[in-house]
Design a protein around this motif. Sequence first.
Motif, PDB file in Angstrom:
ATOM      1  N   VAL A 115      30.434  44.644  39.933  1.00 18.39           N
ATOM      2  CA  VAL A 115      30.797  44.495  38.526  1.00 18.39           C
ATOM      3  C   VAL A 115      30.029  43.279  38.012  1.00 18.39           C
ATOM      4  O   VAL A 115      30.297  42.142  38.410  1.00 18.39           O
ATOM      5  N   SER A 116      29.059  43.519  37.138  1.00 19.45           N
ATOM      6  CA  SER A 116      28.107  42.476  36.742  1.00 19.45           C
ATOM      7  C   SER A 116      28.479  41.781  35.444  1.00 19.45           C
ATOM      8  O   SER A 116      28.023  40.675  35.173  1.00 19.45           O
ATOM      9  N   CYS A 117      29.308  42.433  34.594  1.00 22.95           N
ATOM     10  CA  CYS A 117      29.621  41.857  33.284  1.00 22.95           C
ATOM     11  C   CYS A 117      30.927  42.419  32.751  1.00 22.95           C
ATOM     12  O   CYS A 117      31.307  43.552  33.071  1.00 22.95           O
ATOM     13  N   LEU A 118      31.585  41.622  31.933  1.00 20.46           N
ATOM     14  CA  LEU A 118      32.872  41.986  31.337  1.00 20.46           C
ATOM     15  C   LEU A 118      32.937  41.428  29.927  1.00 20.46           C
ATOM     16  O   LEU A 118      32.392  40.358  29.653  1.00 20.46           O
ATOM     17  N   ALA A 119      33.641  42.119  29.031  1.00 18.32           N
ATOM     18  CA  ALA A 119      33.837  41.597  27.674  1.00 18.32           C
ATOM     19  C   ALA A 119      35.058  42.241  27.041  1.00 18.32           C
ATOM     20  O   ALA A 119      35.236  43.465  27.127  1.00 18.32           O
ATOM     21  N   PHE A 120      35.892  41.415  26.423  1.00 20.63           N
ATOM     22  CA  PHE A 120      37.008  41.914  25.622  1.00 20.63           C
ATOM     23  C   PHE A 120      36.504  42.232  24.216  1.00 20.63           C
ATOM     24  O   PHE A 120      35.659  41.507  23.671  1.00 20.63           O
ATOM     25  N   SER A 121      37.056  43.287  23.612  1.00 21.36           N
ATOM     26  CA  SER A 121      36.794  43.539  22.194  1.00 21.36           C
ATOM     27  C   SER A 121      37.390  42.388  21.386  1.00 21.36           C
ATOM     28  O   SER A 121      38.280  41.676  21.855  1.00 21.36           O
ATOM     29  N   TYR A 122      36.890  42.207  20.166  1.00 23.63           N
ATOM     30  CA  TYR A 122      37.296  41.039  19.370  1.00 23.63           C
ATOM     31  C   TYR A 122      38.777  41.038  19.012  1.00 23.63           C
ATOM     32  O   TYR A 122      39.373  39.984  18.813  1.00 23.63           O
ATOM     33  N   ASP A 123      39.401  42.241  18.963  1.00 25.49           N
ATOM     34  CA  ASP A 123      40.834  42.298  18.677  1.00 25.49           C
ATOM     35  C   ASP A 123      41.674  42.189  19.954  1.00 25.49           C
ATOM     36  O   ASP A 123      42.897  42.228  19.903  1.00 25.49           O
ATOM     37  N   GLY A 124      41.000  42.053  21.089  1.00 24.23           N
ATOM     38  CA  GLY A 124      41.698  41.868  22.358  1.00 24.23           C
ATOM     39  C   GLY A 124      42.307  43.117  22.943  1.00 24.23           C
ATOM     40  O   GLY A 124      42.944  43.067  24.004  1.00 24.23           O
ATOM     41  N   GLN A 125      42.116  44.270  22.332  1.00 28.46           N
ATOM     42  CA  GLN A 125      42.787  45.492  22.782  1.00 28.46           C
ATOM     43  C   GLN A 125      42.092  46.165  23.956  1.00 28.46           C
ATOM     44  O   GLN A 125      42.741  46.769  24.802  1.00 28.46           O
ATOM     45  N   LEU A 126      40.771  46.070  23.986  1.00 26.29           N
ATOM     46  CA  LEU A 126      39.996  46.786  25.001  1.00 26.29           C
ATOM     47  C   LEU A 126      39.169  45.815  25.833  1.00 26.29           C
ATOM     48  O   LEU A 126      38.805  44.731  25.379  1.00 26.29           O
ATOM     49  N   LEU A 127      38.877  46.245  27.059  1.00 28.42           N
ATOM     50  CA  LEU A 127      38.015  45.481  27.963  1.00 28.42           C
ATOM     51  C   LEU A 127      36.908  46.395  28.449  1.00 28.42           C
ATOM     52  O   LEU A 127      37.173  47.515  28.918  1.00 28.42           O
ATOM     53  N   ALA A 128      35.667  45.944  28.321  1.00 34.15           N
ATOM     54  CA  ALA A 128      34.520  46.696  28.839  1.00 34.15           C
ATOM     55  C   ALA A 128      34.030  46.045  30.119  1.00 34.15           C
ATOM     56  O   ALA A 128      33.927  44.818  30.207  1.00 34.15           O
TER      57      ALA A 128
END
Length: 406
Positions: A115-128
Amino acid sequence: MSNNTDMNHSGGEEEEDEGDVFLGESDVLREYDVDEQDLPEADDNDDMDDDGEQFDENDDSVHTFTGHKGELYALTCSPTDATLVATGGGDDKGFLWKIGNGDWAAELLGHKDSVSCLAFSYDGQLLASGGLDGVVQIFDASSGDLKCVLDGPGGGIEWVRWHPRGHVVLAGSEDCSLWMWNADKGAYLNMFSGHNLNVTCGDFTPDGKLICTGSDDASLIVWNPKTCESIHVVKGHPYHTEGLTCLDVNSNSSLAISGSKDGSVHIVNIVTGKVVSSLTSHTDSVECAKFSPSSATIPLAATGGMDKKLVIWDLQHSTPRFICEHAEGVTSLTWIGSSKYLATGCADGTVSIWDSLLGNCIHTYHGHQDAVQAISVSTNTDYIVSVSVDNTARVYETSEFQNKVA
Protein backbone atom coordinates in the motif's frame (compact mmCIF):
# COMPACT_ATOMS: atom_id res chain seq x y z
CA MET A 1 23.37 -2.75 32.60
CA SER A 2 21.91 0.40 34.02
CA ASN A 3 21.75 -1.37 37.37
CA ASN A 4 25.44 -2.18 37.18
CA THR A 5 26.24 1.43 36.47
CA ASP A 6 24.14 2.56 39.42
CA MET A 7 25.91 0.08 41.71
CA ASN A 8 29.25 1.30 40.48
CA HIS A 9 28.33 4.87 41.32
CA SER A 10 26.89 4.05 44.73
CA GLY A 11 29.73 1.68 45.56
CA GLY A 12 32.25 4.32 44.64
CA GLU A 13 30.54 6.94 46.75
CA GLU A 14 30.10 4.83 49.88
CA GLU A 15 33.35 2.90 50.04
CA GLU A 16 35.48 2.87 46.94
CA ASP A 17 37.72 -0.18 47.62
CA GLU A 18 34.92 -2.50 48.69
CA GLY A 19 32.80 -1.30 45.79
CA ASP A 20 35.55 -2.15 43.31
CA VAL A 21 36.14 -5.59 44.80
CA PHE A 22 32.41 -6.33 44.82
CA LEU A 23 32.01 -5.29 41.18
CA GLY A 24 35.17 -7.09 40.10
CA GLU A 25 34.03 -10.44 41.48
CA SER A 26 30.40 -10.29 40.50
CA ASP A 27 28.77 -7.77 38.24
CA VAL A 28 31.64 -6.80 35.96
CA LEU A 29 32.49 -10.40 35.14
CA ARG A 30 28.87 -11.20 34.45
CA GLU A 31 28.60 -8.12 32.24
CA TYR A 32 31.53 -9.24 30.09
CA ASP A 33 30.01 -12.70 29.69
CA VAL A 34 26.77 -11.23 28.37
CA ASP A 35 28.63 -8.93 26.00
CA GLU A 36 30.67 -11.80 24.56
CA GLN A 37 27.58 -13.91 23.94
CA ASP A 38 25.78 -11.05 22.23
CA LEU A 39 28.65 -9.68 20.16
CA PRO A 40 27.47 -11.21 16.85
CA GLU A 41 24.20 -9.31 17.25
CA ALA A 42 25.69 -6.08 18.52
CA ASP A 43 23.20 -3.87 16.68
CA ASP A 44 20.20 -5.72 18.04
CA ASN A 45 21.69 -5.71 21.50
CA ASP A 46 22.26 -1.97 21.35
CA ASP A 47 18.65 -1.40 20.40
CA MET A 48 17.51 -3.56 23.29
CA ASP A 49 19.75 -1.69 25.71
CA ASP A 50 18.45 1.62 24.49
CA ASP A 51 14.88 0.40 24.82
CA GLY A 52 15.41 -0.97 28.29
CA GLU A 53 17.46 1.90 29.59
CA GLN A 54 15.82 4.85 27.90
CA PHE A 55 12.31 3.63 27.15
CA ASP A 56 10.60 6.30 29.20
CA GLU A 57 12.92 9.14 28.23
CA ASN A 58 13.61 8.27 24.62
CA ASP A 59 10.19 7.20 23.39
CA ASP A 60 8.16 10.37 23.37
CA SER A 61 5.15 8.82 21.65
CA VAL A 62 1.80 8.72 23.42
CA HIS A 63 0.45 5.97 21.14
CA THR A 64 2.23 3.38 19.02
CA PHE A 65 0.35 1.45 16.36
CA THR A 66 1.93 -1.97 15.78
CA GLY A 67 -0.65 -3.67 13.55
CA HIS A 68 1.63 -3.76 10.48
CA LYS A 69 4.08 -6.58 9.81
CA GLY A 70 6.26 -4.65 7.40
CA GLU A 71 7.69 -1.23 6.62
CA LEU A 72 5.16 1.62 6.58
CA TYR A 73 5.04 3.94 3.58
CA ALA A 74 1.65 5.67 3.64
CA LEU A 75 -0.11 7.83 6.20
CA THR A 76 -3.03 10.23 6.35
CA CYS A 77 -5.01 11.87 9.14
CA SER A 78 -8.75 12.43 8.80
CA PRO A 79 -9.76 16.03 8.02
CA THR A 80 -12.88 15.71 10.23
CA ASP A 81 -12.00 13.29 13.05
CA ALA A 82 -8.95 14.35 15.07
CA THR A 83 -8.31 10.78 16.28
CA LEU A 84 -8.75 8.85 13.01
CA VAL A 85 -5.60 7.76 11.15
CA ALA A 86 -4.97 5.51 8.15
CA THR A 87 -1.64 3.79 7.52
CA GLY A 88 -0.34 1.45 4.83
CA GLY A 89 2.83 -0.40 4.00
CA GLY A 90 4.91 -3.22 2.68
CA ASP A 91 2.76 -5.94 4.26
CA ASP A 92 0.16 -5.18 1.51
CA LYS A 93 -2.23 -3.91 4.18
CA GLY A 94 -3.84 -0.70 5.23
CA PHE A 95 -5.34 0.00 8.64
CA LEU A 96 -7.74 2.55 10.02
CA TRP A 97 -7.11 3.19 13.71
CA LYS A 98 -7.77 5.80 16.37
CA ILE A 99 -5.32 7.77 18.47
CA GLY A 100 -5.74 6.82 22.11
CA ASN A 101 -7.94 3.82 21.32
CA GLY A 102 -5.65 0.84 21.05
CA ASP A 103 -8.56 -1.59 20.99
CA TRP A 104 -9.99 -0.46 17.64
CA ALA A 105 -8.53 -0.96 14.20
CA ALA A 106 -10.13 -1.79 10.86
CA GLU A 107 -8.01 -3.70 8.39
CA LEU A 108 -8.26 -2.41 4.82
CA LEU A 109 -8.19 -5.60 2.78
CA GLY A 110 -7.72 -6.24 -0.91
CA HIS A 111 -4.33 -5.04 -2.12
CA LYS A 112 -1.97 -7.68 -3.52
CA ASP A 113 1.16 -5.53 -3.20
CA SER A 114 2.45 -2.74 -0.96
CA VAL A 115 0.00 0.00 0.00
CA SER A 116 1.92 3.01 -1.32
CA CYS A 117 -0.48 5.92 -0.70
CA LEU A 118 -3.61 6.92 1.20
CA ALA A 119 -5.90 9.96 1.22
CA PHE A 120 -9.14 10.94 2.91
CA SER A 121 -11.74 12.84 0.90
CA TYR A 122 -12.08 16.46 2.03
CA ASP A 123 -15.39 15.76 3.80
CA GLY A 124 -13.76 12.87 5.67
CA GLN A 125 -16.32 10.32 4.47
CA LEU A 126 -14.16 8.23 2.15
CA LEU A 127 -10.61 6.88 2.18
CA ALA A 128 -8.67 6.04 -0.98
CA SER A 129 -5.77 3.58 -0.92
CA GLY A 130 -3.35 3.07 -3.78
CA GLY A 131 -1.17 0.00 -4.17
CA LEU A 132 1.84 -1.11 -6.15
CA ASP A 133 -0.62 -3.67 -7.60
CA GLY A 134 -2.01 -0.82 -9.77
CA VAL A 135 -5.34 -0.71 -7.94
CA VAL A 136 -7.09 2.12 -6.07
CA GLN A 137 -9.61 1.07 -3.43
CA ILE A 138 -12.27 3.25 -1.80
CA PHE A 139 -13.32 2.57 1.78
CA ASP A 140 -15.96 3.98 4.07
CA ALA A 141 -13.84 6.06 6.47
CA SER A 142 -16.00 5.40 9.53
CA SER A 143 -16.19 1.61 9.26
CA GLY A 144 -13.34 0.58 6.98
CA ASP A 145 -15.79 -1.25 4.69
CA LEU A 146 -14.70 -1.53 1.05
CA LYS A 147 -17.00 0.49 -1.23
CA CYS A 148 -15.39 -0.05 -4.62
CA VAL A 149 -12.26 -1.11 -6.48
CA LEU A 150 -10.92 1.20 -9.19
CA ASP A 151 -8.56 -0.33 -11.71
CA GLY A 152 -7.09 0.58 -15.08
CA PRO A 153 -3.50 1.69 -14.55
CA GLY A 154 -0.90 -0.71 -15.86
CA GLY A 155 1.62 0.03 -13.10
CA GLY A 156 1.85 0.71 -9.40
CA ILE A 157 -0.01 3.68 -7.93
CA GLU A 158 2.39 6.44 -6.84
CA TRP A 159 -0.14 8.78 -5.16
CA VAL A 160 -3.86 9.44 -4.72
CA ARG A 161 -5.64 12.79 -4.26
CA TRP A 162 -9.24 13.96 -3.97
CA HIS A 163 -11.01 16.83 -5.69
CA PRO A 164 -11.45 19.60 -3.09
CA ARG A 165 -15.23 19.67 -3.54
CA GLY A 166 -16.41 16.21 -4.44
CA HIS A 167 -15.84 12.48 -4.46
CA VAL A 168 -13.62 12.51 -7.54
CA VAL A 169 -10.31 10.74 -6.97
CA LEU A 170 -7.08 11.13 -8.94
CA ALA A 171 -4.10 8.76 -9.07
CA GLY A 172 -0.65 8.83 -10.66
CA SER A 173 0.85 5.58 -11.90
CA GLU A 174 4.21 4.04 -12.70
CA ASP A 175 2.89 3.42 -16.23
CA CYS A 176 3.27 7.18 -17.10
CA SER A 177 -0.48 7.80 -16.88
CA LEU A 178 -2.89 9.64 -14.62
CA TRP A 179 -6.38 8.30 -13.83
CA MET A 180 -9.54 9.91 -12.52
CA TRP A 181 -12.67 8.19 -11.19
CA ASN A 182 -16.01 9.03 -9.59
CA ALA A 183 -15.66 7.27 -6.23
CA ASP A 184 -19.38 7.34 -5.38
CA LYS A 185 -20.26 5.42 -8.54
CA GLY A 186 -17.01 3.48 -8.83
CA ALA A 187 -16.86 4.84 -12.39
CA TYR A 188 -13.90 5.67 -14.63
CA LEU A 189 -13.90 9.30 -15.75
CA ASN A 190 -10.66 10.13 -17.55
CA MET A 191 -7.13 8.98 -18.32
CA PHE A 192 -4.37 11.53 -18.95
CA SER A 193 -1.38 10.73 -21.20
CA GLY A 194 1.62 12.98 -21.63
CA HIS A 195 4.40 11.95 -19.27
CA ASN A 196 7.09 9.54 -20.46
CA LEU A 197 7.98 7.99 -17.08
CA ASN A 198 6.42 7.40 -13.63
CA VAL A 199 3.98 10.10 -12.54
CA THR A 200 5.64 10.59 -9.16
CA CYS A 201 3.60 13.47 -7.71
CA GLY A 202 0.50 15.49 -8.39
CA ASP A 203 -2.72 17.05 -7.16
CA PHE A 204 -5.77 19.09 -8.02
CA THR A 205 -5.29 22.82 -7.54
CA PRO A 206 -7.10 24.00 -4.38
CA ASP A 207 -9.78 25.70 -6.51
CA GLY A 208 -10.40 22.34 -8.22
CA LYS A 209 -10.07 23.78 -11.72
CA LEU A 210 -6.73 22.29 -12.80
CA ILE A 211 -4.43 19.35 -12.15
CA CYS A 212 -0.64 19.59 -11.73
CA THR A 213 1.58 16.52 -12.05
CA GLY A 214 5.28 15.81 -11.92
CA SER A 215 7.19 12.89 -13.37
CA ASP A 216 10.46 11.03 -13.44
CA ASP A 217 10.78 12.45 -16.96
CA ALA A 218 11.72 15.82 -15.32
CA SER A 219 8.55 17.56 -16.51
CA LEU A 220 5.56 19.22 -14.84
CA ILE A 221 2.23 19.19 -16.67
CA VAL A 222 -0.78 21.41 -15.97
CA TRP A 223 -3.97 19.64 -17.11
CA ASN A 224 -7.58 20.51 -17.78
CA PRO A 225 -9.44 17.83 -15.76
CA LYS A 226 -12.53 17.93 -17.98
CA THR A 227 -10.89 17.63 -21.40
CA CYS A 228 -7.69 15.73 -20.36
CA GLU A 229 -5.69 18.26 -22.37
CA SER A 230 -2.30 19.42 -21.19
CA ILE A 231 -2.42 23.21 -20.86
CA HIS A 232 1.28 23.65 -20.04
CA VAL A 233 4.24 21.27 -20.21
CA VAL A 234 7.18 22.62 -18.22
CA LYS A 235 10.53 20.97 -18.98
CA GLY A 236 14.09 21.70 -20.06
CA HIS A 237 16.16 24.70 -19.05
CA PRO A 238 15.67 26.43 -16.62
CA TYR A 239 13.63 23.60 -15.06
CA HIS A 240 14.75 20.33 -13.42
CA THR A 241 17.34 18.12 -15.11
CA GLU A 242 16.21 14.94 -13.31
CA GLY A 243 12.92 13.43 -12.17
CA LEU A 244 10.49 15.28 -9.93
CA THR A 245 10.01 13.82 -6.46
CA CYS A 246 7.45 16.20 -4.93
CA LEU A 247 5.19 19.14 -5.70
CA ASP A 248 2.74 21.39 -3.93
CA VAL A 249 0.28 24.05 -5.13
CA ASN A 250 -0.23 27.28 -3.18
CA SER A 251 -3.56 28.19 -1.60
CA ASN A 252 -4.72 30.53 -4.37
CA SER A 253 -3.93 28.01 -7.13
CA SER A 254 -1.43 30.28 -8.88
CA LEU A 255 1.94 28.65 -8.16
CA ALA A 256 3.43 25.16 -7.96
CA ILE A 257 6.65 24.33 -6.14
CA SER A 258 8.54 21.21 -7.21
CA GLY A 259 11.61 19.34 -6.00
CA SER A 260 13.81 16.94 -7.91
CA LYS A 261 16.39 14.20 -7.60
CA ASP A 262 18.90 16.75 -8.96
CA GLY A 263 18.61 18.84 -5.76
CA SER A 264 16.87 21.76 -7.48
CA VAL A 265 13.66 23.48 -6.43
CA HIS A 266 11.54 25.51 -8.86
CA ILE A 267 8.43 27.66 -8.63
CA VAL A 268 6.14 27.57 -11.67
CA ASN A 269 3.32 29.98 -12.48
CA ILE A 270 0.46 27.59 -13.23
CA VAL A 271 -1.45 30.19 -15.27
CA THR A 272 1.40 31.06 -17.64
CA GLY A 273 3.44 27.85 -17.44
CA LYS A 274 6.59 29.88 -16.79
CA VAL A 275 9.33 29.06 -14.27
CA VAL A 276 9.31 32.13 -12.00
CA SER A 277 12.00 31.08 -9.48
CA SER A 278 14.86 28.63 -9.31
CA LEU A 279 15.81 27.99 -5.71
CA THR A 280 19.28 26.58 -5.18
CA SER A 281 20.51 25.44 -1.79
CA HIS A 282 20.07 21.68 -1.72
CA THR A 283 22.99 19.48 -2.76
CA ASP A 284 21.11 16.16 -2.93
CA SER A 285 17.65 14.85 -3.83
CA VAL A 286 14.78 17.02 -2.59
CA GLU A 287 12.22 14.72 -0.96
CA CYS A 288 9.44 17.08 0.16
CA ALA A 289 8.16 20.60 -0.56
CA LYS A 290 5.27 22.62 0.88
CA PHE A 291 4.04 26.19 0.67
CA SER A 292 3.32 27.88 3.99
CA PRO A 293 -0.36 28.19 5.01
CA SER A 294 -2.43 30.94 3.41
CA SER A 295 -2.59 32.72 6.76
CA ALA A 296 1.20 33.17 6.87
CA THR A 297 2.28 36.79 7.27
CA ILE A 298 5.28 36.25 4.98
CA PRO A 299 4.98 33.96 1.93
CA LEU A 300 7.30 31.05 2.67
CA ALA A 301 7.95 27.56 1.38
CA ALA A 302 9.80 24.67 2.96
CA THR A 303 11.79 21.91 1.31
CA GLY A 304 13.62 18.91 2.76
CA GLY A 305 16.31 16.80 1.19
CA MET A 306 18.72 13.91 1.50
CA ASP A 307 21.48 16.50 2.05
CA LYS A 308 20.18 16.59 5.69
CA LYS A 309 18.69 20.05 5.23
CA LEU A 310 15.34 21.69 5.74
CA VAL A 311 15.34 24.95 3.77
CA ILE A 312 12.78 27.64 4.62
CA TRP A 313 12.47 29.91 1.58
CA ASP A 314 11.57 33.58 1.41
CA LEU A 315 9.41 33.55 -1.72
CA GLN A 316 9.41 37.34 -2.14
CA HIS A 317 13.16 37.33 -2.67
CA SER A 318 13.62 33.71 -3.88
CA THR A 319 16.31 33.18 -1.27
CA PRO A 320 16.79 30.79 1.65
CA ARG A 321 15.55 32.38 4.85
CA PHE A 322 16.93 29.57 7.01
CA ILE A 323 18.86 26.36 6.41
CA CYS A 324 18.06 23.92 9.22
CA GLU A 325 20.50 21.05 9.64
CA HIS A 326 19.42 17.49 10.48
CA ALA A 327 21.44 14.45 11.53
CA GLU A 328 20.26 12.51 8.46
CA GLY A 329 18.16 13.10 5.34
CA VAL A 330 14.83 14.92 5.63
CA THR A 331 12.21 12.54 4.22
CA SER A 332 8.97 14.41 4.91
CA LEU A 333 7.56 17.70 6.18
CA THR A 334 4.26 19.31 7.02
CA TRP A 335 3.10 22.67 8.30
CA ILE A 336 1.22 22.46 11.61
CA GLY A 337 -2.23 23.83 10.83
CA SER A 338 -2.11 27.52 9.99
CA SER A 339 0.72 28.20 12.45
CA LYS A 340 4.30 29.32 11.84
CA TYR A 341 5.53 25.88 12.93
CA LEU A 342 6.42 22.96 10.71
CA ALA A 343 7.39 19.38 11.42
CA THR A 344 10.04 17.31 9.66
CA GLY A 345 10.53 13.55 9.55
CA CYS A 346 14.12 12.39 9.39
CA ALA A 347 15.95 9.28 8.22
CA ASP A 348 17.36 8.89 11.75
CA GLY A 349 13.84 8.21 13.09
CA THR A 350 13.25 11.58 14.74
CA VAL A 351 10.47 14.11 14.19
CA SER A 352 11.42 17.75 14.77
CA ILE A 353 9.42 20.95 15.12
CA TRP A 354 10.77 24.18 13.63
CA ASP A 355 9.80 27.83 13.98
CA SER A 356 9.71 29.11 10.39
CA LEU A 357 10.13 32.75 11.45
CA LEU A 358 13.16 32.15 13.69
CA GLY A 359 14.65 29.09 11.98
CA ASN A 360 15.25 27.21 15.22
CA CYS A 361 14.31 23.71 16.33
CA ILE A 362 11.68 23.96 19.06
CA HIS A 363 11.38 20.27 19.90
CA THR A 364 12.58 16.85 18.73
CA TYR A 365 10.54 13.69 19.30
CA HIS A 366 12.24 10.31 19.63
CA GLY A 367 10.72 6.86 19.37
CA HIS A 368 11.27 5.30 15.95
CA GLN A 369 14.13 2.85 15.50
CA ASP A 370 14.53 3.56 11.78
CA ALA A 371 13.80 6.16 9.10
CA VAL A 372 10.55 8.11 9.17
CA GLN A 373 8.75 7.76 5.82
CA ALA A 374 5.82 10.15 6.25
CA ILE A 375 4.31 12.52 8.80
CA SER A 376 0.86 14.03 9.21
CA VAL A 377 -0.90 16.34 11.67
CA SER A 378 -4.32 15.71 13.22
CA THR A 379 -7.00 18.12 12.09
CA ASN A 380 -7.09 19.85 15.50
CA THR A 381 -3.22 20.01 15.47
CA ASP A 382 -3.04 18.24 18.86
CA TYR A 383 -1.08 15.31 17.43
CA ILE A 384 1.70 14.59 14.97
CA VAL A 385 1.69 11.09 13.51
CA SER A 386 4.70 9.46 11.83
CA VAL A 387 5.26 6.14 10.07
CA SER A 388 8.57 4.39 9.73
CA VAL A 389 10.61 1.60 8.20
CA ASP A 390 10.57 0.11 11.74
CA ASN A 391 7.01 -1.26 11.07
CA THR A 392 5.32 1.17 13.49
CA ALA A 393 3.28 4.35 13.46
CA ARG A 394 3.80 6.71 16.39
CA VAL A 395 1.76 9.58 17.77
CA TYR A 396 3.29 12.61 19.49
CA GLU A 397 1.47 15.33 21.40
CA THR A 398 2.08 18.84 20.11
CA SER A 399 1.34 20.41 23.51
CA GLU A 400 4.92 19.52 24.47
CA PHE A 401 6.46 22.03 22.11
CA GLN A 402 3.59 24.52 22.25
CA ASN A 403 4.02 24.81 26.01
CA LYS A 404 7.72 25.27 25.45
CA VAL A 405 7.22 28.34 23.29
CA ALA A 406 4.18 29.77 25.06
